[in-house]
Write a protein that holds these residues in place. Structure first.
Motif, PDB file in Angstrom:
ATOM      1  N   ILE A   1     -11.780   0.957   2.865  1.00 26.37           N
ATOM      2  CA  ILE A   1     -10.401   0.535   2.612  1.00 26.37           C
ATOM      3  C   ILE A   1      -9.477   1.357   3.493  1.00 26.37           C
ATOM      4  CG2 ILE A   1      -8.534   0.408   0.916  1.00 26.37           C
ATOM      5  CD1 ILE A   1     -10.594  -0.006  -1.246  1.00 26.37           C
ATOM      6  N   HIS A   2      -8.710   0.650   4.339  1.00 25.97           N
ATOM      7  CA  HIS A   2      -7.756   1.306   5.228  1.00 25.97           C
ATOM      8  C   HIS A   2      -6.374   1.292   4.574  1.00 25.97           C
ATOM      9  CE1 HIS A   2     -10.599   1.301   8.600  1.00 25.97           C
ATOM     10  NE2 HIS A   2     -10.903   0.059   8.242  1.00 25.97           N
ATOM     11  N   ILE A   3      -5.682   2.404   4.676  1.00 28.87           N
ATOM     12  CA  ILE A   3      -4.309   2.486   4.197  1.00 28.87           C
ATOM     13  C   ILE A   3      -3.393   2.529   5.407  1.00 28.87           C
ATOM     14  CG2 ILE A   3      -2.637   3.775   2.839  1.00 28.87           C
ATOM     15  CD1 ILE A   3      -4.890   2.562   1.197  1.00 28.87           C
ATOM     16  N   VAL A   4      -2.581   1.476   5.558  1.00 28.28           N
ATOM     17  CA  VAL A   4      -1.646   1.384   6.695  1.00 28.28           C
ATOM     18  C   VAL A   4      -0.259   1.754   6.190  1.00 28.28           C
ATOM     19  CG1 VAL A   4      -0.642  -0.114   8.449  1.00 28.28           C
ATOM     20  CG2 VAL A   4      -3.029  -0.442   7.747  1.00 28.28           C
ATOM     21  N   HIS A   5       0.275   2.866   6.653  1.00 26.88           N
ATOM     22  CA  HIS A   5       1.629   3.271   6.284  1.00 26.88           C
ATOM     23  C   HIS A   5       2.636   2.509   7.139  1.00 26.88           C
ATOM     24  CE1 HIS A   5       0.363   6.549   3.645  1.00 26.88           C
ATOM     25  NE2 HIS A   5      -0.624   6.745   4.514  1.00 26.88           N
ATOM     26  N   LEU A   6       3.766   2.174   6.566  1.00 25.64           N
ATOM     27  CA  LEU A   6       4.726   1.306   7.248  1.00 25.64           C
ATOM     28  C   LEU A   6       5.264   1.913   8.528  1.00 25.64           C
ATOM     29  CD1 LEU A   6       6.756  -0.301   4.322  1.00 25.64           C
ATOM     30  CD2 LEU A   6       4.595  -1.007   5.348  1.00 25.64           C
ATOM     31  N   GLU A   7       5.384   3.231   8.582  1.00 30.38           N
ATOM     32  CA  GLU A   7       5.897   3.859   9.810  1.00 30.38           C
ATOM     33  C   GLU A   7       4.910   3.715  10.971  1.00 30.38           C
ATOM     34  OE1 GLU A   7       4.341   7.180   7.057  1.00 30.38           O
ATOM     35  OE2 GLU A   7       5.579   5.359   6.922  1.00 30.38           O
ATOM     36  N   GLU A   8       3.648   3.357  10.667  1.00 30.33           N
ATOM     37  CA  GLU A   8       2.641   3.148  11.707  1.00 30.33           C
ATOM     38  C   GLU A   8       2.593   1.685  12.155  1.00 30.33           C
ATOM     39  OE1 GLU A   8      -0.951   4.237   9.839  1.00 30.33           O
ATOM     40  OE2 GLU A   8      -0.402   6.326   9.494  1.00 30.33           O
ATOM     41  N   LEU A   9       3.226   0.822  11.375  1.00 29.58           N
ATOM     42  CA  LEU A   9       3.104  -0.623  11.596  1.00 29.58           C
ATOM     43  C   LEU A   9       4.120  -1.124  12.611  1.00 29.58           C
ATOM     44  CD1 LEU A   9       1.633  -3.194  10.632  1.00 29.58           C
ATOM     45  CD2 LEU A   9       3.283  -3.345   8.766  1.00 29.58           C
ATOM     46  N   HIS A  10       3.609  -1.742  13.700  1.00 33.38           N
ATOM     47  CA  HIS A  10       4.485  -2.280  14.743  1.00 33.38           C
ATOM     48  C   HIS A  10       4.984  -3.679  14.390  1.00 33.38           C
ATOM     49  CE1 HIS A  10       2.348   0.487  17.904  1.00 33.38           C
ATOM     50  NE2 HIS A  10       3.084   1.159  17.032  1.00 33.38           N
ATOM     51  N   CYS A  11       4.051  -4.525  14.016  1.00 29.84           N
ATOM     52  CA  CYS A  11       4.421  -5.909  13.682  1.00 29.84           C
ATOM     53  C   CYS A  11       3.309  -6.573  12.890  1.00 29.84           C
ATOM     54  CB  CYS A  11       4.722  -6.711  14.955  1.00 29.84           C
ATOM     55  SG  CYS A  11       3.288  -6.968  16.007  1.00 29.84           S
ATOM     56  N   LEU A  12       3.619  -7.757  12.358  1.00 22.71           N
ATOM     57  CA  LEU A  12       2.650  -8.568  11.621  1.00 22.71           C
ATOM     58  C   LEU A  12       2.703  -9.981  12.179  1.00 22.71           C
ATOM     59  CD1 LEU A  12       4.591  -6.806   9.463  1.00 22.71           C
ATOM     60  CD2 LEU A  12       2.781  -7.497   7.892  1.00 22.71           C
ATOM     61  N   GLN A  13       1.537 -10.593  12.322  1.00 19.12           N
ATOM     62  CA  GLN A  13       1.478 -11.965  12.826  1.00 19.12           C
ATOM     63  C   GLN A  13       0.559 -12.798  11.946  1.00 19.12           C
ATOM     64  OE1 GLN A  13       0.653 -11.406  17.197  1.00 19.12           O
ATOM     65  NE2 GLN A  13       2.505 -12.643  17.357  1.00 19.12           N
ATOM     66  N   ALA A  14       1.004 -14.025  11.658  1.00 17.18           N
ATOM     67  CA  ALA A  14       0.223 -14.928  10.822  1.00 17.18           C
ATOM     68  C   ALA A  14      -0.988 -15.435  11.581  1.00 17.18           C
ATOM     69  CB  ALA A  14       1.095 -16.101  10.371  1.00 17.18           C
ATOM     70  N   SER A  15      -2.127 -15.486  10.894  1.00 17.02           N
ATOM     71  CA  SER A  15      -3.366 -16.018  11.462  1.00 17.02           C
ATOM     72  C   SER A  15      -4.017 -16.924  10.423  1.00 17.02           C
ATOM     73  CB  SER A  15      -4.319 -14.877  11.847  1.00 17.02           C
ATOM     74  OG  SER A  15      -3.707 -13.956  12.722  1.00 17.02           O
ATOM     75  N   GLY A  16      -3.495 -18.141  10.304  1.00 10.08           N
ATOM     76  CA  GLY A  16      -3.988 -19.064   9.284  1.00 10.08           C
ATOM     77  C   GLY A  16      -3.602 -18.578   7.901  1.00 10.08           C
ATOM     78  N   ASP A  17      -4.596 -18.342   7.049  1.00 10.93           N
ATOM     79  CA  ASP A  17      -4.344 -17.841   5.693  1.00 10.93           C
ATOM     80  C   ASP A  17      -4.310 -16.320   5.646  1.00 10.93           C
ATOM     81  OD1 ASP A  17      -4.275 -20.429   4.706  1.00 10.93           O
ATOM     82  OD2 ASP A  17      -6.434 -20.469   4.327  1.00 10.93           O
ATOM     83  N   TYR A  18      -4.361 -15.680   6.796  1.00 13.01           N
ATOM     84  CA  TYR A  18      -4.380 -14.225   6.874  1.00 13.01           C
ATOM     85  C   TYR A  18      -3.204 -13.722   7.708  1.00 13.01           C
ATOM     86  CZ  TYR A  18      -9.186 -14.804   5.192  1.00 13.01           C
ATOM     87  OH  TYR A  18     -10.290 -15.137   4.462  1.00 13.01           O
ATOM     88  N   VAL A  19      -2.972 -12.419   7.613  1.00 10.15           N
ATOM     89  CA  VAL A  19      -1.937 -11.773   8.413  1.00 10.15           C
ATOM     90  C   VAL A  19      -2.586 -10.614   9.168  1.00 10.15           C
ATOM     91  CG1 VAL A  19       0.191 -10.419   8.341  1.00 10.15           C
ATOM     92  CG2 VAL A  19      -0.065 -12.413   6.864  1.00 10.15           C
ATOM     93  N   THR A  20      -2.321 -10.542  10.475  1.00 12.12           N
ATOM     94  CA  THR A  20      -2.846  -9.452  11.293  1.00 12.12           C
ATOM     95  C   THR A  20      -1.797  -8.356  11.403  1.00 12.12           C
ATOM     96  OG1 THR A  20      -4.192 -11.000  12.584  1.00 12.12           O
ATOM     97  CG2 THR A  20      -3.837  -8.816  13.521  1.00 12.12           C
ATOM     98  N   LEU A  21      -2.186  -7.138  11.063  1.00 11.68           N
ATOM     99  CA  LEU A  21      -1.297  -5.978  11.133  1.00 11.68           C
ATOM    100  C   LEU A  21      -1.584  -5.216  12.423  1.00 11.68           C
ATOM    101  CD1 LEU A  21      -1.923  -4.696   7.476  1.00 11.68           C
ATOM    102  CD2 LEU A  21      -0.268  -6.416   8.219  1.00 11.68           C
ATOM    103  N   PHE A  22      -0.553  -4.974  13.210  1.00  8.37           N
ATOM    104  CA  PHE A  22      -0.705  -4.268  14.486  1.00  8.37           C
ATOM    105  C   PHE A  22      -0.182  -2.836  14.341  1.00  8.37           C
ATOM    106  CE2 PHE A  22      -0.731  -8.711  15.577  1.00  8.37           C
ATOM    107  CZ  PHE A  22      -1.614  -8.815  16.637  1.00  8.37           C
ATOM    108  N   THR A  23      -1.036  -1.871  14.642  1.00  8.60           N
ATOM    109  CA  THR A  23      -0.645  -0.461  14.627  1.00  8.60           C
ATOM    110  C   THR A  23      -1.088   0.188  15.937  1.00  8.60           C
ATOM    111  OG1 THR A  23      -2.709   0.396  13.692  1.00  8.60           O
ATOM    112  CG2 THR A  23      -1.063  -0.443  12.129  1.00  8.60           C
ATOM    113  N   ALA A  24      -0.705   1.420  16.123  1.00  7.62           N
ATOM    114  CA  ALA A  24      -1.087   2.140  17.343  1.00  7.62           C
ATOM    115  C   ALA A  24      -2.585   2.407  17.389  1.00  7.62           C
ATOM    116  CB  ALA A  24      -0.310   3.455  17.429  1.00  7.62           C
TER     117      ALA A  24
END
Length: 258
Positions: free
Chosen positions: A163-186
């Motif tokens: 289980i990965h914990i992504v903190h918001l300050e690390e999050l660049h953007c989010l993009q929809a991928s069908g029924d999922y969302v891809t989270l982009f971080t450094a």
């Protein structure tokens, strides 16, 4: 169960009583004029027929909730007419004032008036129930909107047994991928089974939905560029370039106070 419309208020009670008296007077006049019935016979007949129909019409409010199919409502309408005719004829016969010839000759007139009144009543009931349902849904929506929105500060992503914990300050953007969302971080990309609407509501104001499929972290914006006619591109500090819709660009300008 919704309250019955005819007992909901004093005005409705008076209106309902007036309509019943009007129906009695109308049938009495038609029996006298077109069927040649005697005054007393026409009056008793009208009182019984309209009275039975009124009871059936009152009960129909509760029955209609279970009869959503049009064919079932039509069958009920016909059944009520025949029951009304049969009960009226039986009661008049018991009272010894029935004139079979007049009753039979007036059946088409009775049926026409009865079915017309019944259809109007059912349509009115149906309209009231739909309006009540819409009002309840609107009230429920307003209540939901009034509830405080929980703002998240991290996103957990399950990856197999990890289980990965992504903190918001690390999050660049989010993009929809069908029924999922891809989270982009450094440090990489993570796929979360969640809707964009959820993130749009629960992320803090620093995150802006610039497109139906894209949410960005404004802290990572490097610049916004005009790309073609009324088309904008948002370039992030990591070099990522994302398209913004007109509505998304306006929202972004508002958030950035530009």
């Amino acid at each position: 169960m919704q309250p019955h419309p005819f007992t909901k208020s004093l005005i409705n009670k008076i209106t309902g009583s007036f309509l019943i008296l009007l129906a009695i007077g109308l049938q009495w006049a038609l029996l006298v004029v077109y069927s040649g019935a005697e005054y007393i016979y026409a009056l008793v007949d009208s009182l019984l027929t309209v009275g039975i129909m009124a009871v059936a019409g009152y009960t129909a409010w509760y029955v209609l909730s279970f009869l959503k199919v049009l064919q079932a409502q039509i069958a009920l309408s016909l059944l009520v007419q025949f029951v009304c005719f049969g009960v009226s004829f039986m009661l008049l016969t018991i009272m010894g004032i029935e004139d079979t010839e007049i009753f039979v000759s007036s059946l088409p007139l009775r049926f026409l008036i009865g079915i017309l009144a019944w259809v109007i009543l059912l349509q009115w009931y149906s309209m009231l129930q739909k309006t009540e349902t819409l009002e309840n849904e609107l009230i429920e929506t307003i209540r939901e909107e009034d509830k405080p929105v929980e703002v998240i500060d991290r996103i957990s992503v399950k990856d197999g047994a990890r289980i990965h914990i992504v903190h918001l300050e690390e999050l660049h953007c989010l993009q929809a991928s069908g029924d999922y969302v891809t989270l982009f971080t450094a440090t990489g990309q993570y796929i979360k089974e969640q809707t964009m609407k959820y993130f749009e509501i629960h992320l803090p104001p620093t995150f802006v939905r610039i497109h139906r499929s894209t949410i960005i972290n404004t802290d990572y914006i490097m610049r916004v560029e005009l790309f073609g006619k009324e088309t904008y591109q948002v370039r992030l500090k990591n070099g990522q370039s994302l398209r913004a819709s007109n509505a998304g660009y306006k929202l972004l300008k508002e958030r950035l106070s530009l």
